[in-house]
Design a protein around this motif. Structure first.
Motif, PDB file in Angstrom:
ATOM      1  N   TYR A  35      16.188 -13.524   5.897  1.00 14.45           N
ATOM      2  CA  TYR A  35      16.045 -14.868   5.343  1.00 14.45           C
ATOM      3  C   TYR A  35      14.591 -15.320   5.469  1.00 14.45           C
ATOM      4  CZ  TYR A  35      21.129 -15.004   5.784  1.00 14.45           C
ATOM      5  OH  TYR A  35      22.475 -14.732   5.671  1.00 14.45           O
ATOM      6  N   GLU A  36      14.056 -15.848   4.375  1.00 12.30           N
ATOM      7  CA  GLU A  36      12.674 -16.315   4.349  1.00 12.30           C
ATOM      8  C   GLU A  36      12.645 -17.733   3.791  1.00 12.30           C
ATOM      9  OE1 GLU A  36       8.981 -17.304   4.371  1.00 12.30           O
ATOM     10  OE2 GLU A  36       9.627 -15.458   5.360  1.00 12.30           O
ATOM     11  N   ARG A  37      12.008 -18.657   4.513  1.00 15.06           N
ATOM     12  CA  ARG A  37      12.017 -20.057   4.090  1.00 15.06           C
ATOM     13  C   ARG A  37      11.165 -20.315   2.852  1.00 15.06           C
ATOM     14  NH1 ARG A  37       9.714 -20.908   9.414  1.00 15.06           N
ATOM     15  NH2 ARG A  37       7.458 -20.731   9.354  1.00 15.06           N
ATOM     16  N   GLN A  38      10.167 -19.459   2.602  1.00 15.74           N
ATOM     17  CA  GLN A  38       9.329 -19.658   1.433  1.00 15.74           C
ATOM     18  C   GLN A  38      10.037 -19.152   0.173  1.00 15.74           C
ATOM     19  OE1 GLN A  38       5.076 -18.796   1.852  1.00 15.74           O
ATOM     20  NE2 GLN A  38       5.443 -18.289   4.004  1.00 15.74           N
ATOM     21  N   ALA A  39       9.527 -19.578  -0.961  1.00 16.85           N
ATOM     22  CA  ALA A  39      10.145 -19.219  -2.227  1.00 16.85           C
ATOM     23  C   ALA A  39       9.745 -17.821  -2.699  1.00 16.85           C
ATOM     24  CB  ALA A  39       9.775 -20.243  -3.302  1.00 16.85           C
ATOM     25  N   GLU A  40       8.787 -17.206  -2.012  1.00 16.02           N
ATOM     26  CA  GLU A  40       8.390 -15.829  -2.323  1.00 16.02           C
ATOM     27  C   GLU A  40       7.945 -15.169  -1.029  1.00 16.02           C
ATOM     28  OE1 GLU A  40       3.850 -16.957  -3.775  1.00 16.02           O
ATOM     29  OE2 GLU A  40       5.365 -16.377  -5.241  1.00 16.02           O
ATOM     30  N   LEU A  41       7.859 -13.857  -1.049  1.00 17.66           N
ATOM     31  CA  LEU A  41       7.440 -13.153   0.154  1.00 17.66           C
ATOM     32  C   LEU A  41       6.061 -13.639   0.590  1.00 17.66           C
ATOM     33  CD1 LEU A  41       8.406  -9.387  -0.244  1.00 17.66           C
ATOM     34  CD2 LEU A  41       9.285 -11.025   1.411  1.00 17.66           C
ATOM     35  N   PRO A  42       5.891 -13.846   1.895  1.00 18.32           N
ATOM     36  CA  PRO A  42       4.563 -14.269   2.354  1.00 18.32           C
ATOM     37  C   PRO A  42       3.509 -13.259   1.919  1.00 18.32           C
ATOM     38  CG  PRO A  42       6.178 -14.381   4.136  1.00 18.32           C
ATOM     39  CD  PRO A  42       6.838 -13.677   2.987  1.00 18.32           C
ATOM     40  N   PHE A  43       2.505 -13.741   1.223  1.00 20.55           N
ATOM     41  CA  PHE A  43       1.442 -12.839   0.785  1.00 20.55           C
ATOM     42  C   PHE A  43       0.111 -13.399   1.235  1.00 20.55           C
ATOM     43  CE2 PHE A  43      -1.987 -11.505  -1.929  1.00 20.55           C
ATOM     44  CZ  PHE A  43      -1.839 -10.124  -1.919  1.00 20.55           C
ATOM     45  N   GLU A  44      -0.663 -12.572   1.896  1.00 18.96           N
ATOM     46  CA  GLU A  44      -2.018 -12.939   2.277  1.00 18.96           C
ATOM     47  C   GLU A  44      -2.959 -11.833   1.839  1.00 18.96           C
ATOM     48  OE1 GLU A  44      -2.364 -13.720   6.412  1.00 18.96           O
ATOM     49  OE2 GLU A  44      -1.082 -15.483   6.374  1.00 18.96           O
ATOM     50  N   GLY A  45      -4.035 -12.248   1.180  1.00 17.11           N
ATOM     51  CA  GLY A  45      -5.038 -11.275   0.791  1.00 17.11           C
ATOM     52  C   GLY A  45      -5.994 -10.942   1.910  1.00 17.11           C
ATOM     53  N   TYR A  46      -5.867 -11.678   3.050  1.00 20.34           N
ATOM     54  CA  TYR A  46      -6.756 -11.415   4.170  1.00 20.34           C
ATOM     55  C   TYR A  46      -6.315 -10.156   4.909  1.00 20.34           C
ATOM     56  CZ  TYR A  46      -8.082 -16.225   3.176  1.00 20.34           C
ATOM     57  OH  TYR A  46      -8.486 -17.373   2.543  1.00 20.34           O
ATOM     58  N   GLY A  47      -7.151  -9.720   5.834  1.00 19.20           N
ATOM     59  CA  GLY A  47      -6.933  -8.438   6.456  1.00 19.20           C
ATOM     60  C   GLY A  47      -6.048  -8.462   7.683  1.00 19.20           C
ATOM     61  N   ILE A  48      -5.622  -7.263   8.068  1.00 22.23           N
ATOM     62  CA  ILE A  48      -4.847  -7.052   9.280  1.00 22.23           C
ATOM     63  C   ILE A  48      -5.250  -5.695   9.841  1.00 22.23           C
ATOM     64  CG2 ILE A  48      -2.893  -5.995   8.037  1.00 22.23           C
ATOM     65  CD1 ILE A  48      -1.022  -7.328  10.056  1.00 22.23           C
ATOM     66  N   GLN A  49      -5.289  -5.600  11.158  1.00 22.43           N
ATOM     67  CA  GLN A  49      -5.577  -4.338  11.829  1.00 22.43           C
ATOM     68  C   GLN A  49      -4.279  -3.803  12.431  1.00 22.43           C
ATOM     69  OE1 GLN A  49      -9.318  -4.356  14.245  1.00 22.43           O
ATOM     70  NE2 GLN A  49      -9.359  -6.554  13.793  1.00 22.43           N
ATOM     71  N   ILE A  50      -3.962  -2.563  12.118  1.00 25.04           N
ATOM     72  CA  ILE A  50      -2.767  -1.922  12.666  1.00 25.04           C
ATOM     73  C   ILE A  50      -3.222  -0.723  13.499  1.00 25.04           C
ATOM     74  CG2 ILE A  50      -0.569  -0.806  12.162  1.00 25.04           C
ATOM     75  CD1 ILE A  50      -0.585  -3.738  11.423  1.00 25.04           C
ATOM     76  N   SER A  51      -3.175  -0.897  14.798  1.00 26.97           N
ATOM     77  CA  SER A  51      -3.642   0.146  15.703  1.00 26.97           C
ATOM     78  C   SER A  51      -2.608   1.256  15.824  1.00 26.97           C
ATOM     79  CB  SER A  51      -3.985  -0.466  17.065  1.00 26.97           C
ATOM     80  OG  SER A  51      -2.941  -1.294  17.539  1.00 26.97           O
TER      81      SER A  51
END
Length: 332
Positions: A35-51
Protein backbone atom coordinates in the motif's frame (compact mmCIF):
# COMPACT_ATOMS: atom_id res chain seq x y z
CA UNK A 1 3.10 -21.35 12.26
CA UNK A 2 2.36 -18.92 9.45
CA UNK A 3 1.89 -20.37 5.99
CA UNK A 4 2.28 -19.19 2.40
CA UNK A 5 -1.35 -18.05 2.29
CA UNK A 6 -0.98 -15.72 5.28
CA UNK A 7 -2.32 -12.30 4.32
CA UNK A 8 0.55 -9.82 4.59
CA UNK A 9 0.37 -6.06 4.13
CA UNK A 10 3.40 -3.90 3.42
CA UNK A 11 2.78 -0.20 4.04
CA UNK A 12 5.01 2.04 1.95
CA UNK A 13 6.32 1.52 -1.59
CA UNK A 14 9.78 2.94 -1.09
CA UNK A 15 13.01 0.97 -1.27
CA UNK A 16 12.37 -0.89 2.00
CA UNK A 17 8.74 -1.74 1.30
CA UNK A 18 9.34 -2.98 -2.23
CA UNK A 19 12.33 -5.03 -1.10
CA UNK A 20 10.17 -6.56 1.65
CA UNK A 21 7.50 -7.53 -0.87
CA UNK A 22 10.08 -9.19 -3.13
CA UNK A 23 11.69 -11.00 -0.20
CA UNK A 24 8.31 -12.28 0.99
CA UNK A 25 7.41 -13.63 -2.42
CA UNK A 26 10.83 -15.25 -2.66
CA UNK A 27 10.02 -17.02 0.61
CA UNK A 28 6.78 -18.35 -0.87
CA UNK A 29 4.30 -15.86 0.63
CA UNK A 30 1.73 -15.47 -2.13
CA UNK A 31 -0.73 -13.02 -0.55
CA UNK A 32 1.34 -9.87 -0.23
CA UNK A 33 -0.18 -6.43 -0.81
CA UNK A 34 1.83 -3.21 -0.88
CA UNK A 35 0.00 0.00 0.00
CA UNK A 36 1.31 3.42 -1.00
CA UNK A 37 -0.33 6.68 0.10
CA UNK A 38 0.81 8.59 -2.98
CA UNK A 39 -1.02 8.40 -6.28
CA UNK A 40 2.08 7.02 -8.04
CA UNK A 41 5.22 5.19 -7.05
CA UNK A 42 7.62 7.47 -5.21
CA UNK A 43 10.08 8.70 -7.80
CA UNK A 44 13.18 10.73 -7.11
CA UNK A 45 15.72 11.70 -9.70
CA UNK A 46 18.27 12.29 -6.95
CA UNK A 47 20.92 9.78 -6.10
CA UNK A 48 21.26 6.89 -3.69
CA UNK A 49 24.29 4.88 -2.60
CA UNK A 50 23.85 1.12 -2.24
CA UNK A 51 26.83 -0.40 -0.49
CA UNK A 52 27.82 -4.07 -0.95
CA UNK A 53 26.09 -5.25 2.23
CA UNK A 54 22.72 -4.40 0.66
CA UNK A 55 23.60 -4.86 -3.01
CA UNK A 56 24.36 -8.53 -2.32
CA UNK A 57 20.77 -9.00 -1.12
CA UNK A 58 19.19 -7.78 -4.38
CA UNK A 59 19.10 -9.27 -7.86
CA UNK A 60 21.79 -7.84 -10.11
CA UNK A 61 19.32 -6.60 -12.73
CA UNK A 62 18.14 -3.80 -10.44
CA UNK A 63 21.54 -2.15 -10.91
CA UNK A 64 21.42 -2.00 -14.70
CA UNK A 65 21.42 1.81 -14.61
CA UNK A 66 23.91 2.15 -11.76
CA UNK A 67 27.47 3.42 -11.65
CA UNK A 68 30.23 1.52 -9.84
CA UNK A 69 32.57 4.06 -8.23
CA UNK A 70 35.95 2.44 -7.51
CA UNK A 71 36.68 4.35 -4.34
CA UNK A 72 35.51 7.08 -1.98
CA UNK A 73 37.71 10.04 -1.19
CA UNK A 74 37.45 12.32 1.82
CA UNK A 75 38.96 15.70 1.00
CA UNK A 76 39.74 18.90 2.86
CA UNK A 77 37.50 21.89 2.28
CA UNK A 78 40.07 24.61 1.72
CA UNK A 79 42.80 23.01 -0.40
CA UNK A 80 41.05 19.90 -1.80
CA UNK A 81 43.79 17.72 -0.29
CA UNK A 82 42.91 14.02 0.00
CA UNK A 83 42.52 13.04 3.66
CA UNK A 84 41.71 9.39 2.98
CA UNK A 85 40.76 7.10 0.14
CA UNK A 86 38.56 4.02 0.69
CA UNK A 87 38.76 1.18 -1.82
CA UNK A 88 35.19 0.22 -2.76
CA UNK A 89 36.35 -2.63 -5.01
CA UNK A 90 37.68 -4.85 -2.22
CA UNK A 91 34.27 -6.50 -1.83
CA UNK A 92 32.84 -9.31 -3.92
CA UNK A 93 29.69 -7.27 -4.57
CA UNK A 94 30.08 -3.79 -6.13
CA UNK A 95 29.30 -0.49 -4.46
CA UNK A 96 26.59 1.14 -6.59
CA UNK A 97 25.40 4.72 -7.04
CA UNK A 98 22.25 5.47 -9.01
CA UNK A 99 19.03 7.45 -9.18
CA UNK A 100 16.67 6.45 -6.41
CA UNK A 101 13.79 6.43 -8.88
CA UNK A 102 15.61 3.92 -11.08
CA UNK A 103 16.04 1.60 -8.12
CA UNK A 104 12.38 1.88 -7.12
CA UNK A 105 11.30 1.20 -10.70
CA UNK A 106 13.53 -1.88 -10.84
CA UNK A 107 12.12 -3.19 -7.54
CA UNK A 108 8.53 -2.45 -8.51
CA UNK A 109 5.84 -5.01 -7.80
CA UNK A 110 2.02 -4.65 -7.75
CA UNK A 111 1.13 -1.73 -5.48
CA UNK A 112 -2.18 -0.31 -4.30
CA UNK A 113 -1.70 3.40 -4.93
CA UNK A 114 -3.45 6.36 -3.32
CA UNK A 115 -4.04 4.18 -0.26
CA UNK A 116 -3.06 5.97 2.96
CA UNK A 117 -2.93 3.63 5.95
CA UNK A 118 -3.49 5.34 9.29
CA UNK A 119 -3.25 2.26 11.49
CA UNK A 120 -3.11 -1.52 11.29
CA UNK A 121 -6.85 -1.55 11.98
CA UNK A 122 -7.34 -0.24 8.43
CA UNK A 123 -5.97 -3.51 7.04
CA UNK A 124 -7.42 -7.00 6.91
CA UNK A 125 -4.05 -8.72 7.24
CA UNK A 126 -2.40 -11.07 9.70
CA UNK A 127 0.99 -9.41 9.31
CA UNK A 128 1.53 -5.68 8.78
CA UNK A 129 5.02 -4.47 7.86
CA UNK A 130 5.46 -0.75 8.36
CA UNK A 131 7.89 0.56 5.77
CA UNK A 132 6.35 4.02 5.59
CA UNK A 133 9.41 6.07 6.43
CA UNK A 134 10.41 8.77 8.89
CA UNK A 135 6.85 10.05 9.29
CA UNK A 136 5.42 6.55 9.59
CA UNK A 137 1.74 6.33 10.54
CA UNK A 138 2.31 2.82 11.87
CA UNK A 139 5.10 4.04 14.14
CA UNK A 140 2.29 5.44 16.31
CA UNK A 141 1.17 1.91 17.17
CA UNK A 142 4.42 1.50 19.10
CA UNK A 143 5.54 4.94 20.27
CA UNK A 144 4.34 8.54 20.37
CA UNK A 145 7.71 10.24 19.85
CA UNK A 146 8.27 12.74 17.07
CA UNK A 147 11.18 13.09 14.63
CA UNK A 148 14.16 14.95 16.04
CA UNK A 149 15.63 17.91 14.12
CA UNK A 150 19.40 17.80 13.64
CA UNK A 151 19.85 21.53 13.10
CA UNK A 152 21.05 20.84 9.54
CA UNK A 153 19.47 20.87 6.10
CA UNK A 154 20.52 19.11 2.92
CA UNK A 155 20.42 20.66 -0.56
CA UNK A 156 20.32 18.12 -3.40
CA UNK A 157 20.84 18.40 -7.14
CA UNK A 158 21.93 16.39 -10.14
CA UNK A 159 24.41 18.54 -12.05
CA UNK A 160 26.07 18.22 -15.48
CA UNK A 161 29.58 17.30 -14.41
CA UNK A 162 31.98 14.40 -14.71
CA UNK A 163 33.01 12.27 -11.75
CA UNK A 164 33.82 8.56 -11.46
CA UNK A 165 34.07 8.23 -7.66
CA UNK A 166 32.42 9.27 -4.42
CA UNK A 167 33.93 12.45 -2.96
CA UNK A 168 33.19 13.95 0.44
CA UNK A 169 34.59 17.39 1.28
CA UNK A 170 34.65 18.12 5.02
CA UNK A 171 34.74 21.66 6.35
CA UNK A 172 33.81 23.81 9.33
CA UNK A 173 30.08 23.52 9.94
CA UNK A 174 29.20 21.94 6.59
CA UNK A 175 30.15 19.25 4.09
CA UNK A 176 29.58 18.33 0.46
CA UNK A 177 29.09 14.90 -1.14
CA UNK A 178 29.26 14.11 -4.87
CA UNK A 179 29.03 10.87 -6.82
CA UNK A 180 28.17 9.69 -10.34
CA UNK A 181 24.67 8.65 -11.38
CA UNK A 182 23.04 8.26 -14.77
CA UNK A 183 23.12 11.57 -16.60
CA UNK A 184 25.34 13.53 -14.26
CA UNK A 185 26.66 13.87 -10.75
CA UNK A 186 24.52 13.78 -7.63
CA UNK A 187 25.53 16.54 -5.24
CA UNK A 188 24.39 16.91 -1.63
CA UNK A 189 25.35 19.96 0.42
CA UNK A 190 24.73 19.63 4.16
CA UNK A 191 24.68 22.98 5.95
CA UNK A 192 23.39 24.48 9.20
CA UNK A 193 19.73 25.46 9.21
CA UNK A 194 20.64 29.13 9.71
CA UNK A 195 19.25 30.86 6.63
CA UNK A 196 22.66 31.56 5.07
CA UNK A 197 22.54 31.36 1.26
CA UNK A 198 24.05 28.14 -0.05
CA UNK A 199 26.83 29.71 -2.12
CA UNK A 200 27.73 32.17 0.65
CA UNK A 201 28.40 29.32 3.06
CA UNK A 202 30.97 27.83 0.66
CA UNK A 203 32.52 31.14 -0.45
CA UNK A 204 35.96 30.39 1.03
CA UNK A 205 36.10 26.75 -0.09
CA UNK A 206 38.37 25.35 -2.79
CA UNK A 207 37.24 25.97 -6.39
CA UNK A 208 36.51 22.24 -6.97
CA UNK A 209 33.58 22.01 -4.52
CA UNK A 210 32.56 25.60 -5.31
CA UNK A 211 32.09 24.71 -8.98
CA UNK A 212 29.57 22.03 -7.97
CA UNK A 213 27.79 24.40 -5.59
CA UNK A 214 27.48 26.96 -8.41
CA UNK A 215 25.62 24.37 -10.52
CA UNK A 216 23.02 23.76 -7.79
CA UNK A 217 20.93 26.81 -8.70
CA UNK A 218 17.59 26.78 -6.92
CA UNK A 219 18.10 23.32 -5.43
CA UNK A 220 15.49 22.31 -2.86
CA UNK A 221 16.48 21.65 0.72
CA UNK A 222 15.01 19.47 3.43
CA UNK A 223 15.56 19.19 7.16
CA UNK A 224 17.70 16.30 8.32
CA UNK A 225 15.94 14.42 11.10
CA UNK A 226 16.11 11.13 12.92
CA UNK A 227 14.37 9.62 15.96
CA UNK A 228 15.55 8.46 19.35
CA UNK A 229 15.93 4.66 18.96
CA UNK A 230 12.77 2.78 19.84
CA UNK A 231 12.83 0.27 22.72
CA UNK A 232 10.81 -2.12 20.54
CA UNK A 233 10.11 -2.34 16.79
CA UNK A 234 6.92 -4.38 16.93
CA UNK A 235 3.51 -4.54 18.58
CA UNK A 236 0.76 -7.06 17.93
CA UNK A 237 0.63 -7.80 14.22
CA UNK A 238 2.74 -4.76 13.30
CA UNK A 239 6.50 -4.74 12.75
CA UNK A 240 8.49 -1.72 11.57
CA UNK A 241 11.46 -1.73 9.22
CA UNK A 242 13.82 0.89 7.82
CA UNK A 243 13.12 4.52 8.59
CA UNK A 244 9.78 3.63 10.20
CA UNK A 245 11.75 1.83 12.93
CA UNK A 246 15.16 3.50 13.06
CA UNK A 247 15.50 6.60 10.86
CA UNK A 248 19.13 7.67 10.60
CA UNK A 249 20.94 10.80 9.60
CA UNK A 250 22.56 10.32 6.17
CA UNK A 251 26.21 10.62 7.19
CA UNK A 252 26.95 6.90 6.73
CA UNK A 253 24.76 6.57 3.60
CA UNK A 254 23.00 3.62 5.25
CA UNK A 255 19.33 4.63 5.61
CA UNK A 256 17.93 2.79 2.57
CA UNK A 257 20.63 0.14 2.88
CA UNK A 258 19.50 -0.79 6.38
CA UNK A 259 15.89 -0.96 5.16
CA UNK A 260 17.02 -3.50 2.55
CA UNK A 261 18.87 -5.48 5.21
CA UNK A 262 15.77 -5.39 7.44
CA UNK A 263 13.53 -6.67 4.67
CA UNK A 264 15.89 -9.50 3.76
CA UNK A 265 16.27 -10.54 7.41
CA UNK A 266 12.55 -10.42 8.26
CA UNK A 267 11.08 -12.41 5.38
CA UNK A 268 12.72 -15.81 6.15
CA UNK A 269 11.60 -15.57 9.79
CA UNK A 270 7.92 -14.90 9.22
CA UNK A 271 6.85 -18.53 9.41
CA UNK A 272 7.84 -18.59 13.09
CA UNK A 273 5.26 -17.54 15.72
CA UNK A 274 7.88 -15.32 17.40
CA UNK A 275 9.18 -13.94 14.10
CA UNK A 276 9.13 -10.28 15.13
CA UNK A 277 11.15 -10.89 18.30
CA UNK A 278 13.68 -12.99 16.39
CA UNK A 279 13.97 -10.33 13.72
CA UNK A 280 14.57 -7.55 16.21
CA UNK A 281 17.07 -9.55 18.24
CA UNK A 282 19.02 -10.35 15.09
CA UNK A 283 19.03 -6.82 13.69
CA UNK A 284 19.11 -4.45 16.67
CA UNK A 285 22.84 -4.61 17.59
CA UNK A 286 23.97 -3.88 14.03
CA UNK A 287 21.36 -1.18 13.44
CA UNK A 288 22.19 0.60 16.70
CA UNK A 289 25.90 0.59 15.87
CA UNK A 290 25.23 2.14 12.46
CA UNK A 291 22.73 4.59 13.96
CA UNK A 292 25.37 5.81 16.43
CA UNK A 293 27.93 6.10 13.63
CA UNK A 294 25.50 8.18 11.57
CA UNK A 295 24.59 10.43 14.49
CA UNK A 296 28.27 11.01 15.33
CA UNK A 297 28.71 12.56 11.89
CA UNK A 298 26.84 15.64 13.11
CA UNK A 299 30.00 16.61 14.97
CA UNK A 300 32.83 14.75 13.26
CA UNK A 301 31.94 15.88 9.73
CA UNK A 302 31.71 19.55 10.70
CA UNK A 303 34.66 20.26 13.00
CA UNK A 304 36.22 23.72 12.80
CA UNK A 305 39.87 23.84 11.85
CA UNK A 306 41.99 23.07 14.89
CA UNK A 307 43.32 20.25 17.03
CA UNK A 308 40.17 18.11 16.93
CA UNK A 309 39.96 18.43 13.16
CA UNK A 310 43.61 17.49 12.74
CA UNK A 311 43.18 14.47 15.00
CA UNK A 312 40.14 13.37 12.99
CA UNK A 313 42.05 13.70 9.74
CA UNK A 314 45.00 11.71 11.09
CA UNK A 315 42.65 8.93 12.23
CA UNK A 316 40.91 8.84 8.83
CA UNK A 317 44.25 8.73 7.02
CA UNK A 318 45.56 5.93 9.26
CA UNK A 319 42.46 3.73 9.03
CA UNK A 320 43.35 0.24 7.73
CA UNK A 321 41.96 -1.04 4.44
CA UNK A 322 39.54 -3.32 6.26
CA UNK A 323 38.16 -0.61 8.56
CA UNK A 324 34.68 -0.78 7.02
CA UNK A 325 34.53 -4.51 6.39
CA UNK A 326 32.18 -4.87 9.37
CA UNK A 327 29.77 -2.52 7.60
CA UNK A 328 30.16 -3.34 3.90
CA UNK A 329 31.14 -6.97 4.14
CA UNK A 330 28.31 -9.36 3.27
CA UNK A 331 26.77 -11.07 6.30
CA UNK A 332 28.89 -8.99 8.66
Amino acid sequence: MRCATTETAVVGAGVGGLTAALALRREGFSRVTVYERQAELPFEGYGIQISPNAAALLDGHVFAAAARPPYREIRRWRDDAVISRIDLQRYRTPYYTMRRGDLIAALASPVVLNAPVRSAADLDAEIVIGADGLNSALHGAIASDRPRDSGYVAYRAVVPAGLDRVVVWLGPGRHLVAYPIGGGVNVVAVVPDDGVALEDGFAEWHPAPRRLIALMNGSPSHLLRDRVPLPCWHEGKVVLIGDAAHPMLPFAAQGAVQAIEDAAALAPLLRHPDAFARFEAARRPRVERIFAMSRAGLQSYHLPDGSEQRRRDRELAAAPANALDWLYGVNS
